[in-house]
Design a protein around this motif. Structure first.
Motif, short mmCIF file in Angstrom:
data_model
loop_
_atom_site.label_atom_id
_atom_site.label_comp_id
_atom_site.label_asym_id
_atom_site.label_seq_id
_atom_site.Cartn_x
_atom_site.Cartn_y
_atom_site.Cartn_z
N LYS A 118 0.83 -1.20 0.00
CA LYS A 118 0.00 0.00 0.00
C LYS A 118 0.87 1.26 0.00
O LYS A 118 1.97 1.25 0.58
CB LYS A 118 -0.91 0.03 1.23
CG LYS A 118 -1.84 -1.18 1.35
CD LYS A 118 -2.70 -1.08 2.60
CE LYS A 118 -3.63 -2.28 2.74
NZ LYS A 118 -4.50 -2.20 3.93
N GLN A 119 0.37 2.29 -0.64
CA GLN A 119 1.08 3.57 -0.62
C GLN A 119 0.10 4.71 -0.86
O GLN A 119 -0.69 4.67 -1.79
CB GLN A 119 2.18 3.61 -1.69
CG GLN A 119 2.99 4.89 -1.71
CD GLN A 119 3.77 5.11 -0.41
OE1 GLN A 119 4.53 4.24 0.02
NE2 GLN A 119 3.57 6.26 0.22
N THR A 156 -3.26 3.73 -2.99
CA THR A 156 -2.98 2.69 -3.98
C THR A 156 -2.60 1.39 -3.28
O THR A 156 -1.81 1.39 -2.33
CB THR A 156 -1.83 3.13 -4.91
OG1 THR A 156 -2.11 4.43 -5.41
CG2 THR A 156 -1.65 2.16 -6.05
N GLU A 157 -3.14 0.28 -3.78
CA GLU A 157 -2.83 -1.04 -3.24
C GLU A 157 -2.55 -2.01 -4.39
O GLU A 157 -3.29 -2.04 -5.37
CB GLU A 157 -3.99 -1.57 -2.41
CG GLU A 157 -4.40 -0.71 -1.23
CD GLU A 157 -5.65 -1.24 -0.56
OE1 GLU A 157 -5.53 -2.18 0.27
OE2 GLU A 157 -6.74 -0.75 -0.90
N LEU A 158 -1.50 -2.78 -4.24
CA LEU A 158 -1.12 -3.78 -5.24
C LEU A 158 -1.07 -5.14 -4.58
O LEU A 158 -0.42 -5.32 -3.54
CB LEU A 158 0.25 -3.43 -5.84
CG LEU A 158 0.78 -4.37 -6.93
CD1 LEU A 158 -0.11 -4.32 -8.17
CD2 LEU A 158 2.23 -4.00 -7.29
N ARG A 211 4.91 3.93 -9.41
CA ARG A 211 5.38 4.19 -8.03
C ARG A 211 5.09 3.01 -7.12
O ARG A 211 5.94 2.61 -6.32
CB ARG A 211 4.70 5.46 -7.50
CG ARG A 211 5.25 5.91 -6.16
CD ARG A 211 6.64 6.50 -6.28
NE ARG A 211 7.34 6.46 -5.00
CZ ARG A 211 8.26 5.57 -4.66
NH1 ARG A 211 8.65 4.64 -5.51
NH2 ARG A 211 8.82 5.60 -3.48
N ILE A 212 3.89 2.43 -7.25
CA ILE A 212 3.55 1.31 -6.36
C ILE A 212 4.41 0.08 -6.69
O ILE A 212 4.72 -0.72 -5.80
CB ILE A 212 2.03 0.97 -6.44
CG1 ILE A 212 1.61 0.07 -5.28
CG2 ILE A 212 1.67 0.33 -7.77
CD1 ILE A 212 1.72 0.73 -3.93
N HIS A 253 9.50 6.94 0.50
CA HIS A 253 8.60 7.69 -0.37
C HIS A 253 8.72 9.16 -0.04
O HIS A 253 8.97 9.53 1.12
CB HIS A 253 7.14 7.25 -0.22
CG HIS A 253 6.21 7.96 -1.16
ND1 HIS A 253 6.18 7.74 -2.51
CD2 HIS A 253 5.27 8.94 -0.93
CE1 HIS A 253 5.28 8.52 -3.08
NE2 HIS A 253 4.72 9.25 -2.15
#
Length: 769
Positions: free
Chosen positions: A189-190, A304-306, A384-385, A750
């Motif tokens: 997550k970011q 944002t979540e990956l 970015r993620i 970050h």
């Protein structure tokens, strides 16, 4: 192929005129008996208008008229246009209807909101009169930024709009994404904050409106990205007058980057004033005024979540963006928020993606597309993620990308969001970029920098974007009696160099030389319709329209030549500006054919052509950046930058390189210096000049190395994909990833933009404890 054919690196044909000072920009337009307009603007971000007293101002020297919001409403004129079309997951009827008129009547909602339009014999007289207008305000608490906009029990831009939410938007398979996250082995997550920008073109906005009371015809000189669109909005939405009673002429335009695509209040005000006074009315923005009146851009808070499996394959991407839409909707305010989201898929085969946008009002300038619209945001988010994931999972960022890149063998490929990609070799883009950047020797350079007391960082960013959207463009070519060609195009130019591109296409198709070709763009009297500029579409749509029209002009020329030479059309060949009968020495020149056509009908040798497509193109690229950070000052030095780009066929490689480099430098400004900043208590603009809004300078960037990796597209006959925005689309993430890589040894993972030297230094001090 002649030396001026497409794919030739030639110098721009329009530049000699500009270098000699012969350009005609909006402030160069001065008409006989011309009046000047000045807009009195609100000094408050949020306030009720108790009263407006113009009595003293109307008596001031040179004042012809003063127009207020109540006058505008009484005249029955239309609200400012908002281009919001219905789609399967968006209905404009469901959004908050934030109606804006060119002048506020009851309440102002941002610093710069219009209150009164003063018309006088000179600009100075109009400005002096504005100071005599007495306005009584009831100042209200301002909503500043997207975070405050959605805060509980916070102030409101409009009392009947809870939590300042303009609308919600969802795209993608939310159920599939949720399922993938439940099955994921790794979840990263970011939170990413994207700063607010202004376009800052070299030429500010302006308008000259000229109404002819005898013919009831209005000519509007307006530096806009869409002359025909502007004419339609003036006629159909704002004035309810016949379209044929308006002419819009763009002239030379000194930059736009999306910002001048909107319809601004000053344009209908100048038109209204000219129609009332029966004289031309001119309004020109100065630079300070531009900061508080131009549409702004970006300004999002993105969570944002990956999700990844045990082998680091991407399973799903989940994105929620809180997007600032300003106090009102601009003409195309939805585009950066909901119409540019397919870029979240990027170059990767992520099976499931869900995008959720919450558009919020704030007491600030309306928002509009800016170089790439929302696509650089989307590219930044996914790239970015990925870097955040690589660092958390202890895997090389390049390797993580390689595992998930779409293969060229998978083309055409349908990503989880957006239309299918028809072509592209994203893995090769990355391979070339890493090779050209000498990535294999990176650690040696890192150690060398460390000995000098510097922190070296290396960043990478892939991007693929949807460009040249479905649409239609028109062109008209006339061959004059001396054999020269006049092209009238439906597109508009803001400095991109369309005339050079069109000239190259005509030179190849008709065998002419540049000196024989005249290009006219942005004039609604020359064609019935035109699509304008935006979304990197002019090469694909406009270029193809010119390509097709040139073909039609040859067909018509062959018909006339065949009739004159008394042979079948199929026997006619064309070469070197001459129609000839195959296998004989019988011929007739292009100029003679034009003379015959002129004698037979009033139009002469003239053809109107069009090109229409229902498919977008997909330019792509991979950039790398190597930089050094001075930990004692936070200063960043860009040491090397490599850009690999696939824009299909390149009509002019020199212009392609310029477009790519320009986009990169605009991203440089976003990442390291540019920031529209408001006082959180009052909503006053704190960065209202170039003393505070820091534009990038030549010394801030190294030489940018550019490399082509073209792949074939058959979406249009030229095989082009568009180049105006892919540079910025790749570069934002590339710069940030390089910076964070440099700072990572200090446990900084970050940093939000703009990453100024002060912000970097403070992060380093915090990390050092």
């Amino acid at each position: 192929m002649n030396k001026f054919s497409p794919q030739s690196a030639v110098i721009r044909t329009e530049d000699p005129r500009f270098l000699k000072g012969a350009g005609e920009y909006i402030d160069d337009i001065n008409l006989p008996n011309q009046l000047y307009g000045y807009l009195l603007r609100s000094p408050h971000a949020n306030a009720q208008l108790i009263s407006i007293d113009i009595s003293e101002a109307k008596l001031a020297p040179g004042v012809i008229d003063i127009l207020t919001g109540r006058d505008y409403l009484a005249a029955g004129l239309g609200a400012m246009p908002h281009n919001a079309t219905k789609s399967p997951n968006f209905d404009p009827a469901d959004i908050y209807q934030a109606i804006q008129y060119p002048l506020a009547a009851d309440q102002v909602r941002y610093v710069g909101d219009g209150i009164a339009f003063i018309v006088a014999e000179t600009r100075a007289q109009a400005q002096d009169a504005a100071e005599l207008i007495a306005v009584d305000y009831k100042v209200l608490k301002a909503v500043v930024g997207p975070s405050m906009a959605i805060s509980k029990n916070g102030p409101l831009v409009r009392e009947d709009c809870p939590n300042n939410i303009a609308y919600e938007f969802h795209e993608g398979d939310q159920v599939a994404v949720n399922d993938a996250f439940e099955q994921a082995v790794h979840i990263v997550k970011q939170k990413i904050c994207i700063n607010r920008l202004t376009a800052s073109p070299m030429e500010t906005r302006g308008v000259v409106a000229d109404y002819n009371s005898k013919t009831k015809f209005t000519t509007v000189h307006l530096p806009t990205q869409g002359a025909f669109g502007a004419r339609s909005m003036l006629a159909n939405i704002l004035f309810n007058q016949p379209v044929k009673s308006f002419r819009v002429v763009t002239g030379d335009v000194g930059g736009s980057f999306g910002m001048k695509g909107a319809m601004y209040p000053e344009t209908p005000l100048a038109v209204w004033a000219s129609q009332k006074c029966g004289r031309p009315v001119k309004w020109i923005s100065d630079r300070s005024e531009a900061f508080v009146s131009d549409c702004h851009a970006r300004d999002k808070i993105v969570n944002t979540e990956l999700a990844l499996d045990k082998d680091y394959n991407f399973l799903a991407l989940r994105v929620h963006a809180i997007a600032n839409t300003g106090a009102y909707y601009s003409t195309m305010s939805i585009f950066p928020i909901i119409r540019s989201t397919s870029g979240l898929a990027g170059s990767y085969k992520t099976p499931a993606i869900h995008y959720h946008a919450t558009a919020v009002f704030s007491n600030s300038n309306p928002m509009a597309p800016y170089r790439g619209s929302g696509r650089p945001d989307a590219g930044y988010i996914i790239e970015r993620i990925i870097d955040v994931a690589a660092r958390q999972l202890n895997i090389d960022p390049m390797e993580l990308r390689s595992r998930n890149l779409i293969s060229a063998d998978d083309m055409p490929f349908k990503p989880a969001l957006g239309p299918s990609y028809d072509s592209g070799d994203f893995a090769k883009n990355q391979k070339i970029a890493l090779e050209k950047a000498n990535a294999d020797n990176l650690e040696e350079r890192r150690e060398e920098a460390k000995k000098r007391g510097k922190l070296l960082g290396f960043g990478i960013g892939n991007n693929v974007e949807s460009a040249a959207p479905p649409g239609q463009e028109w062109a008209k070519i006339k061959i004059l009696e001396d054999g020269t060609a006049a092209l009238f195009a439906g597109s508009t130019d803001q400095g991109q160099g369309h005339a050079t591109m069109y000239t190259q296409i005509i030179c190849e198709r008709l065998g002419l030389v540049p000196e024989q070709i005249k290009i006219v763009e942005g004039d609604t009297q020359t064609l019935d319709a035109g699509f304008g500029a935006g979304g990197s579409k002019v090469s694909g749509l406009g270029g193809s329209a010119v390509f097709e029209t040139a073909r039609l002009i040859l067909e018509k020329g062959k018909e006339i030549a065949a009739q004159h030479l008394e042979v079948a059309v199929t026997d006619i060949e064309y070469n070197d500006q001459t129609f000839s009968v195959a296998g004989t020495d019988r011929s007739i020149t292009l100029s003679d054919v034009a003379k015959i056509a002129e004698s037979e009908n009033k139009d002469g040798l003239l053809v109107v052509g069009t090109y229409e497509t229902n498919a977008a193109t997909f330019p792509s690229g991979c950039h790398t950046c190597e930089l050094e950070v001075d930990p004692d000052t936070g200063k960043v030095e860009i040491k090397r930058y490599v850009a690999v780009t696939d824009v299909g066929n390149t009509i002019n490689p020199t212009q392609v390189e310029g477009q790519v480099r320009g986009g990169i430098v605009q991203a440089l400004g976003q990442v390291f210096s540019e920031d529209i900043n408001y006082d959180p208590a009052s909503g006053q603009l704190l960065s209202g000049s170039y003393m505070d809004y820091a534009m990038p300078k030549a010394k801030d960037i190294c030489f940018i190395e550019t490399h082509d990796n073209p792949s074939v597209t058959v979406v249009n006959p030229l095989g082009v994909k568009g180049v105006g925005e892919i540079g910025a689309g790749c570069a934002v993430a590339t710069f940030v990833n390089a910076l964070v890589d440099a700072l990572s040894p200090m446990n900084i993972h970050h940093i939000d933009t703009p990453a100024t030297a002060e912000k970097i230094w403070q992060a380093i001090q915090t990390a050092r404890g």
